[in-house]
Structures are given as structure tokens and as C-alpha cells.
Design a protein around this motif. Structure first.
Motif, PDB file in Angstrom:
ATOM      1  N   THR A 192       0.773  -0.712   0.261  1.00 54.63           N
ATOM      2  CA  THR A 192      -0.065   0.311  -0.206  1.00 54.63           C
ATOM      3  C   THR A 192       0.814   1.334  -0.287  1.00 54.63           C
ATOM      4  OG1 THR A 192      -1.657   1.218   0.979  1.00 54.63           O
ATOM      5  CG2 THR A 192      -0.150  -0.067   2.379  1.00 54.63           C
ATOM      6  N   SER A 193       0.221   2.577   0.169  1.00 53.82           N
ATOM      7  CA  SER A 193       0.639   4.164  -0.032  1.00 53.82           C
ATOM      8  C   SER A 193       0.682   4.190   0.681  1.00 53.82           C
ATOM      9  CB  SER A 193       0.490   4.608  -1.277  1.00 53.82           C
ATOM     10  OG  SER A 193       1.550   5.472  -1.825  1.00 53.82           O
ATOM     11  N   VAL A 194       2.283   4.625   1.230  1.00 54.48           N
ATOM     12  CA  VAL A 194       2.239   5.852   2.859  1.00 54.48           C
ATOM     13  C   VAL A 194       1.958   6.731   2.683  1.00 54.48           C
ATOM     14  CG1 VAL A 194       3.830   6.636   3.962  1.00 54.48           C
ATOM     15  CG2 VAL A 194       4.620   4.422   3.439  1.00 54.48           C
ATOM     16  N   ARG A 195       1.878   7.692   1.576  1.00 53.61           N
ATOM     17  CA  ARG A 195       1.211   8.532   1.578  1.00 53.61           C
ATOM     18  C   ARG A 195      -0.105   8.981   1.039  1.00 53.61           C
ATOM     19  NH1 ARG A 195       6.461   9.597   2.604  1.00 53.61           N
ATOM     20  NH2 ARG A 195       7.215  11.413   3.524  1.00 53.61           N
ATOM     21  N   ARG A 196      -0.898   8.340   1.951  1.00 53.74           N
ATOM     22  CA  ARG A 196      -2.185   8.099   1.698  1.00 53.74           C
ATOM     23  C   ARG A 196      -2.793   9.205   1.423  1.00 53.74           C
ATOM     24  NH1 ARG A 196      -5.076   3.672   3.340  1.00 53.74           N
ATOM     25  NH2 ARG A 196      -3.196   2.176   3.098  1.00 53.74           N
ATOM     26  N   LEU A 197      -3.682   9.917  -0.369  1.00 50.02           N
ATOM     27  CA  LEU A 197      -4.477  10.637  -0.780  1.00 50.02           C
ATOM     28  C   LEU A 197      -5.399  11.372   0.091  1.00 50.02           C
ATOM     29  CD1 LEU A 197      -2.173  10.872  -4.551  1.00 50.02           C
ATOM     30  CD2 LEU A 197      -1.717  12.720  -2.436  1.00 50.02           C
ATOM     31  N   SER A 198      -5.758  11.995  -1.002  1.00 44.41           N
ATOM     32  CA  SER A 198      -7.428  12.070  -0.393  1.00 44.41           C
ATOM     33  C   SER A 198      -8.334  10.774  -0.070  1.00 44.41           C
ATOM     34  CB  SER A 198      -7.767  13.433  -0.716  1.00 44.41           C
ATOM     35  OG  SER A 198      -8.372  13.148  -2.176  1.00 44.41           O
ATOM     36  N   ARG A 199      -8.094  10.144  -1.028  1.00 48.87           N
ATOM     37  CA  ARG A 199      -8.069   9.092  -0.970  1.00 48.87           C
ATOM     38  C   ARG A 199      -8.479   7.496  -0.102  1.00 48.87           C
ATOM     39  NH1 ARG A 199      -5.752   8.989  -6.254  1.00 48.87           N
ATOM     40  NH2 ARG A 199      -4.150   6.839  -5.777  1.00 48.87           N
ATOM     41  N   GLU A 200      -9.464   6.875  -0.177  1.00 43.21           N
ATOM     42  CA  GLU A 200      -9.229   6.012   0.771  1.00 43.21           C
ATOM     43  C   GLU A 200      -8.492   4.936  -0.106  1.00 43.21           C
ATOM     44  OE1 GLU A 200      -9.254   4.262   3.724  1.00 43.21           O
ATOM     45  OE2 GLU A 200      -9.401   6.165   3.670  1.00 43.21           O
ATOM     46  N   GLU A 201      -7.140   4.681  -0.156  1.00 45.59           N
ATOM     47  CA  GLU A 201      -6.680   4.258  -0.828  1.00 45.59           C
ATOM     48  C   GLU A 201      -6.899   2.890  -0.345  1.00 45.59           C
ATOM     49  OE1 GLU A 201      -2.451   4.045  -2.480  1.00 45.59           O
ATOM     50  OE2 GLU A 201      -2.485   6.069  -2.664  1.00 45.59           O
ATOM     51  N   LYS A 202      -6.414   1.668  -1.613  1.00 44.09           N
ATOM     52  CA  LYS A 202      -6.595   0.733  -0.907  1.00 44.09           C
ATOM     53  C   LYS A 202      -5.532  -0.360  -1.170  1.00 44.09           C
ATOM     54  CE  LYS A 202      -9.133  -2.494  -4.562  1.00 44.09           C
ATOM     55  NZ  LYS A 202      -9.047  -1.634  -5.532  1.00 44.09           N
ATOM     56  N   THR A 203      -5.476  -1.210   0.100  1.00 46.30           N
ATOM     57  CA  THR A 203      -4.036  -1.805   0.353  1.00 46.30           C
ATOM     58  C   THR A 203      -3.877  -3.255  -0.197  1.00 46.30           C
ATOM     59  OG1 THR A 203      -4.586  -1.301   2.550  1.00 46.30           O
ATOM     60  CG2 THR A 203      -3.286  -3.243   2.135  1.00 46.30           C
ATOM     61  N   ASN A 204      -3.275  -3.575  -1.664  1.00 46.07           N
ATOM     62  CA  ASN A 204      -3.496  -4.413  -2.436  1.00 46.07           C
ATOM     63  C   ASN A 204      -2.771  -5.591  -1.868  1.00 46.07           C
ATOM     64  OD1 ASN A 204      -5.242  -3.354  -4.517  1.00 46.07           O
ATOM     65  ND2 ASN A 204      -3.938  -1.906  -4.006  1.00 46.07           N
ATOM     66  N   LYS A 205      -3.572  -7.213  -2.186  1.00 41.05           N
ATOM     67  CA  LYS A 205      -3.043  -8.459  -1.433  1.00 41.05           C
ATOM     68  C   LYS A 205      -1.850  -8.004  -3.034  1.00 41.05           C
ATOM     69  CE  LYS A 205      -4.133 -12.688  -0.361  1.00 41.05           C
ATOM     70  NZ  LYS A 205      -5.707 -13.646   0.134  1.00 41.05           N
TER      71      LYS A 205
END
Length: 775
Positions: A489-502
Motif C-alpha cells: 500500500t501507499s505510505v502517503r495516502r491522498l484524500s481518497r481511501e487507498e486500497k491495500t492490495n494483496k
């Protein structure tokens, strides 16, 4: 490991227990009713306490020195348990402050918890009791028919582990919580230990075996049967090593179970062992009245062509295997921790930190340490991180303190390489109280990243690792959870809910490459390299095509990846041997080319290597950088015709905003695509996107909200229903279809007009920008 024996002024009877007060001072108690004090700097021993004749001591444990990282001002006291059913609180001078009747029969063990707020005792009567600091009974935690030979606190002092014949029992202090119990040995278990850093359990018993378990009771390692019962086991404070004592035997082992060293001192059985707080020395209480001392030496660190060995307690040998140059490095105090990586050797002694560059071994940079006892060193390319009992510190290689990240309730003494990760711009620390939470900090300021909210996974996280290269804004974190699934997953999460990808399952161990964002791991029975893990954010279907997979049977079972430097992966097998595996150099080259926008070179490399995985990586990299021409070539090379056609259609779009939106759609980001189009005022295009995706409700909602193209949505919906010969059942569509007439001719004209308007607008914009550039 070397053993040193002291004979002068030893005990006349069996020594039952030992305990350290400082790194150089130890107390030992014996059945001759005496407590001796040993000074390791002067090699002297003096009688500290003469106990009354009726007291035969069994266990001795000092009150913990630090609480939550703060040094305590409390007069040093220790608990002493004895055969008459009492325990005694005694001061350093030997005065017995209090004796408490605790059990019927002998008190087999007495242990303070980590912050000294409670004392636990285990008795021959099968009872386990918890007492306050002053010796008042709080509760009887357990009762059984057989004696409890050994007891220890869990890492957070919220559970205890004790022996019950051949069984091990983990009992939480909360009355309602579930008790975990399992058969651990074929004979009576004599000693247990539970380490707070790695959360692993150690047990030894009369079946002459020692075993390592995780905190769920799963067996991780079982030794072969030895000649004599295992009488003592002890974890080193940092959880990397443990010691095992038996009759005339002292053994030093790695946390995964394999043996580093075996000593055969003539001591009788080693009944109890204790590590000094810095983890450099071990003391053993022996059956023939001796106290044995041992130091850990011959530790090794490797990086590229350098090999560093701790030859004596204050001396290191540095060898460069390319030209066989050897340098000797001397220190003022004994070495506690060291780390070699990224062109630097960082060594901490009891008082100072030394930083050597691999280019120059003569002039280290030296600075003083606050706490002294450093428990962990992590290195990144630009700086390194030290962990001690009081905090986490980031230093530059010039010795400047860069930052000290903190979060509420942080316990630094239990951090290890699995739960902390460092990169050039980010620090990640997994929380201990809630193992689903990962705190993220800016490395240069120590402040929490973004809005300060930590990253929360849906399950307990076992291991975390930050990628090491590229821009900080693109930093990714890989994590393995309790189910052994690997996520990115991305460390710097932008405004949106970023997914944690398997991105993988059954992953036991992983490591990032030091010079490109390539991840390697061992999955079940295969060794996998994720050449471009970020592909999962661009085109999920491509990810399996970007992997390199080979059989991992050469690594035997439960291997551990130590590092991945250049093209070489170093793996430690379960028996302790090192195995090296080489990875192709092409992916790292491809990362370098695409990182510096050399797309022609990247294409040349792929054509030269003729490898489908490289083409797949290039396709994903090109899409991530919106480099459509290269992406088209790469997708064509792996035979993804539909995607090539889609990329061509994106190229034909009239405006920049449209093509950006469609690239976002390509990666499955529908929400962002829609907001890009709406911001640019391309309402019809946003509606059309939803029509194409059959998101009818959202298409109608947008049309109604912007009072345009309601008839277009209804017309397409009508056509869709006719094609599948279905009737309209959606209430909203029924409601609008009554008031709106559908005329395909009008709709087509309207669409043409929208597209013409968009073309005109983008033409005007490009004219304006070319005029501006000329100016």
C-alpha cells in the motif's frame, strides 16, 4: 562464544540462581545460605548476604531498572524465593525487608513483570499467585495438582506462561479470556522463557529437548534429544539468541533454533541462566557451586565485498574479499550492537556510537549515547536509526541527530527488524498494543505523516518493510499479516481511501532491494521476486506476469531472507547455513531507465532480453508514467490486444482531461476519472463513462444533477434492456422516462456538439500555451 569460570570464593553447595544488577555486576544465591556479589571488571567476588540457616534459596530476580524507558529512582531490591514456602524482598545491602508466607512447599519461581508493578510466584503446591510491589496478595491465578516448575510473564505483562507437567499453559490475566494449553514435551517441563521483542516462547524439559514456540502455541523448532535433561533456558534481551543449559553443557542458539556454539564446561548441571541487559554476557548457576560467565564473540556482518567479524569484545576485523585487505578496528568499551549496510558500518558500545565509511576505516565519526544500551540499528542510504530503552533516534552518517519520532504508548524496548522499517524519507513502526496499526513518520522531522492518522490493516501485522528507492511521494510499504498474506500500500495516502492490495499468499519472509524497488520473498515452496510490485496499482492483471518464480526447496524449510543487495539475495536456512541466490540484473536496469524517462533505452533492453516478464514490467511502468507510446509497444509484445486498442482510443481523445480520465479508468480508478472530467466541466463525458460501465444509477444521478443529457442516459438504458429483452424495474428510471422523450437523432447531434466543443476548447488551450511558450 567463550566461557570463563570463576573458582575463587565460590559457593560450597549448588548455586540455584543468578541475577545481574548492571552490565558488570552479578549476584548469585546458593544452598549454602550465601549470596555472592561478582564484579566482572575486577574479577572479584565478595559475600553480599549471609542468609539465616533455615532459608534455602531457589530463585532470585531483581526489580526492573527501567519503567517505560524512564530510569527508576527506587532503592534496588530483589525477590528471593525459598524452600520453606516463603518469598523474601531483600535490598542490595542484604537486608531482608519483608518475608511473606506464599505457598505450601517450596516457592519454585518468583518473577517481576516488565514495569515492576506486580510479582508472580509459582509453588510446589501447584498454585500461581500474583502479589503487589510491596508483597500483598492480589489474586491466585491458577491451581493444579502438579508442581509449577517455571513461570514467566508475557511481553505486555497481560498474560503468563507456566508449566503443568508435560503441558505449557498461557493464561491471560483477564478472567474471561481464553486459556491456551498444549502438550509441549514428552517429559516434565523444567524451564520456560518468553521474549518480549520477538514474542517467542522457549521451553526445556526432562525429555532432553529444547523447543521454540510462537505465542499461539505453534512449534517453530524442536531440538534432537540430548544426553541429559535441559535444566535451564534463557532468551537474550533482543530476542536474536538464546542459551540452553544442561549437565556440563552450555549451548548458544539462534532464535530459529540452530546452534551457534557448544561449550562443555565441567560444572555439573546449569540450573539457572541470566543475560546482562545489553545482551553481551551470560551467567549460569551451576550444580557444583561455580558460577559460569560467557561472552558472545565471533559475530559476523557482511555487505557487498566487506566482511566484519567481532574477534574480541572490543575488537573488530574488517576484510575486503576483493583484495584481501584486512583492517583491525579497536573500541574503548565493549561492542553491544553493529550494522553494516549502504557503505557504512555503525557500531554502538556501552557509551558511544561509531560510524565508519567503508572507504576509510581509520577515522570513524564518534558521538556519545544517552542511554547506552542500544537494542536495534537500522540503516538506509542517507541516515540510520538507533533504538534504546528511551526512544527512537534518526542520525545522519555525519553524526547529526535528525529526528526522534514518538507516539503515545510507544514501547521501544520491544522493537525489532520486523516491526520497524526505515527509508530515506519515512519511518514505519508497528504498534504493540494494537498489532493492526502501523505508525508512519517523516524521517527528517519525526512528525507523523499526512493527517497524522496511522495505517490500519484489517488483521494483525507480523512484518513491515518500506521500499528504499524513488521519490518520497511514491513510497510504498509491504506488510505480511498473521495469515501470511503479503500486501502493498501507499505510505502517503491522498484524500481518497487507498486500497491495500494483496500481492502474495503464504509469504514467510521478504526483503526489498537496496537499489531498485524490487521485492523478493519466499512463498510456501517457491522463491518469488516481484520485479515491479507497483503494477498492482496500474493494472492488476499484469502483476502475475511481472513475477519471477523458482523452486525454493534448496532453502530447506522455514528459511529467512537476510537481505537483497544488488542482484544477490542472502537466505539463512533453518540449520543456520547461508545460501545465496542471484536475480537477473535486467529488472533493476529497467527501473533505472524508466525512472529517468529513458523510454527508448527501456524498449531496447526488453527487445534485447526477449523476456515476457520484462515486457509486462515495462507496460505497467509506462502506464504508471502515462507514457502511452511505450505502453502500446509493451502490451503488444505480451499479446494484450484489447489493451493496445484501448490505449489507441485514449490517444485519439480530443482533450488532455479526457485522456487522463481514461488512463485512470484503465487502472480501475473510476471515482478519480469521474472527478477529473467534472472538474474540467466535461459533464457529458463523465456520464458516458458511467454508461459504458453500466453504472446506470450514477449516470442518471449526474444527468439530473447537472440538468443535461437525461434523455441520453434513458436512451442507452432502453437500448440495453431491449438487447437483453428485459423490462424496466428501476423506479427512478420509470419516473424519468414518463416525462422525457427519447429521440436518437437529437441525442446524436447533442453528442457531436459536446465533442466539437471539447475539441475547440483543447485547441484554444494548446494555442494559448504555445503563445505563452514563445513569449
Amino acid at each position: 562464544m567463550i566461557g570463563v569460570l570463576f573458582n575463587n570464593g565460590t559457593h560450597k553447595e549448588l548455586v540455584s540462581s543468578v541475577g545481574w544488577t548492571t552490565a558488570d555486576e552479578l549476584y548469585s544465591c546458593s544452598e549454602d545460605h550465601q549470596i555472592f556479589k561478582w564484579n566482572l571488571l575486577t574479577n572479584e567476588s565478595t559475600l553480599a548476604v549471609k542468609l539465616p540457616d533455615e532459608i534455602y534459596p531457589i530463585d532470585l530476580h531483581w526489580f526492573p531498572k527501567t519503567v517505560g524507558g524512564k530510569k527508576q529512582g527506587l532503592a534496588e531490591i530483589f525477590v528471593l524465593t525459598s524452600t520453606d514456602g516463603k518469598f523474601h524482598l531483600a535490598s542490595k545491602t542484604g537486608r531482608i525487608e519483608k518475608s511473606v508466607e506464599a505457598h505450601r512447599g517450596a516457592v519454585m519461581a518468583g518473577r517481576w513483570n516488565y514495569d515492576g508493578t506486580a510479582l508472580i510466584t509459582a509453588g510446589e503446591d501447584g498454585q500461581i499467585k500474583i502479589w503487589s510491589k510491596s508483597g500483598m496478595l492480589r489474586s491466585t491465578l491458577a491451581q493444579q495438582a502438579s508442581p509449577v516448575y517455571s513461570v514467566t510473564w508475557g511481553p505486555d505483562s497481560d498474560r503468563i506462561l507456566y508449566t503443568s507437567g508435560k503441558q505449557l499453559v498461557i493464561k491471560p490475566l483477564q478472567p474471561s479470556a481464553k486459556v491456551l494449553q498444549w502438550k509441549a514435551h514428552d517429559g516434565v517441563i523444567l524451564k520456560v522463557d518468553w521474549n518480549s521483542v520477538n514474542d517467542l516462547i522457549l521451553s526445556g524439559g526432562e525429555d532432553c529437548k529444547y523447543k521454540v514456540w510462537d505465542s499461539y502455541g505453534r512449534l517453530l523448532y524442536s531440538s534432537s534429544s540430548h544426553d541429559y535433561p535441559i535444566t535451564s533456558v534463557a532468551w537474550a534481551p533482543d530476542g536474536e539468541l538464546f542459551a540452553v543449559g544442561s549437565f556440563n553443557t552450555l549451548r548458544l542458539c539462534d532464535k530459529t533454533g540452530w546452534s551457534y556454539a557448544l561449550e562443555k564446561p565441567n560444572t555439573g548441571s546449569v540450573f539457572s541462566m541470566a543475560w546482562s541487559a545489553d545482551g553481551t554476557q551470560l551467567a549460569g548457576a551451576c550444580g557444583n557451586g561455580q558460577v559460569i560467565f560467557a561472552h558472545v564473540v565471533e559475530q559476523r556482518w557482511e555487505w557487498k565485498s566487506f566482511e566484519v567479524t567481532l574477534t574480541k569484545r572490543r575488537t573488530m576485523q574488517v576484510r575486503n574479499v576483493l583484495n584481501d585487505a584486512v583492517d583491525m578496528v579497536e573500541f574503548r568499551d565493549r561492542v553491544i550492537k553493529a550494522s553494516l549496510s549502504h557503505g557504512h558500518l555503525v557500531v554502538t558500545t556501552s557509551l558511544q556510537c561509531y560510524v565508519y565509511s567503508t572507504k576509510n576505516w581509520n577515522t570513524p565519526l564518534i558521538f556519545d549515547l544517552k542511554e547506552g544500551s542500544v537494542s536495534l540499528i537500522l540503516q538506509a542510504e542517507r541516515h540510520f536509526l538507533l533504538v534504546d530503552g528511551a526512544g527512537v533516534y534518526v542520525y545522519s552518517y555525519e553524526g547529526r541527530l535528525v529526528s526522534t519520532p514518538k507516539f503515545p504508548g510507544m514501547r521501544t524496548d520491544i522493537l525489532n527488524t520486523q516491526t520497524v522499517s526505515l527509508s530515506n524519507d519515512t519511518i514505519a513502526i508497528r504498534d504493540k498494543t494494537d498489532e493492526k496499526v502501523i505508525f508512519l513518520f517523516e524521517a527528517l522531522t519525526g512528525k507523523a505523516l499526512g493527517d497524522g492518522k496511522p495505517l490500519t490493516h484489517k488483521m494483525e501485522v507480523v512484518e513491515i518493510a518500506l521500499d528504499q528507492c524513488g521519490a518520497g511521494s511514491d513510497r510504498k510499504i509491504a506488510l505480511i499479516d498473521k495469515n501470511r498474506d503479503l500486501y502493498l500500500t501507499s505510505v502517503r495516502r491522498l484524500s481518497r481511501e487507498e486500497k491495500t492490495n494483496k500481492i502474495g499468499t503464504m509469504v514467510h519472509t521478504m526483503a526489498w532491494n537496496d537499489s531498485a524497488n524490487i521485492l523478493c520473498g519466499i512463498q510456501d515452496v517457491q522463491f518469488t521476486v516481484w520485479y515491479y510490485p507497483n503494477a498492482v496499482f496500474v493494472d492488476r492483471d499484469l502483476l502475475p506476469k511481472t513475477l519471477f518464480v523458482k523452486d525454493a526447496s534448496e532453502f530447506s524449510r522455514t528459511p529467512n531472507i537476510l537481505n537483497y543487495v544488488g542482484t544477490q539475495v542472502t537466505v539463512r536456512r533453518a540449520d543456520g547455513s547461508l545460501v545465496y541466490s542471484t536475480v537477473s540484473p535486467y529488472p533493476a536496469l529497467l527501473h533505472e531507465y524508466t525512472g529517468s524517462a529513458r523510454w527508448d533505452d527501456a524498449l531496447r533492453l526488453c527487445r534485447f532480453a526477449k523476456d515476457q516478464t520484462l515486457w509486462a514490467c515495462l507496460a505497467a511502468m509506462a502506464m504508471a508514467n502515462r507514457e502511452l507510446t511505450t505502453a502500446e509497444v509493451a502490451y503488444a509484445a505480451i499479446g494484450e490486444v484489447d489493451k493496445v486498442q484501448y490505449i489507441n482510443s485514449i490517444k485519439d481523445l480530443p482533450s488532455k482531461e479526457s485522456s487522463l480520465a481514461h488512463m485512470l479508468l484503465f487502472s480501475g480508478h473510476v471515482q478519480e476519472a469521474e472527478s477529473t472530467l467534472l472538474q474540467a466541466g466535461l459533464i457529458y463525458q463523465a456520464i458516458q463513462v458511467h454508461i459504458n460501465l453500466y453504472n446506470w444509477d450514477r449516470a442518471l444521478e449526474l444527468a439530473v444533477k447537472h440538468k443535461t443529457h437525461v434523455d441520453t442516459v434513458l436512451a442507452y438504458r432502453d437500448k440495453f434492456l431491449q438487447d437483453f429483452s428485459k423490462k424496466e424495474t428501476n423506479k427512478r428510471f420509470l419516473q424519468y422516462s414518463e416525462g422525457v422523450e427519447v429521440d436518437w437523432g437529437k441525442i446524436q447531434a447533442k453528442i457531436e456538439m459536446e465533442l466539437a466543443k471539447e475539441r475547440e476548447r483543447s485547441a484554444a488551450v494548446s494555442v494559448r500555451s504555445s503563445v505563452a511558450s514563445r513569449r
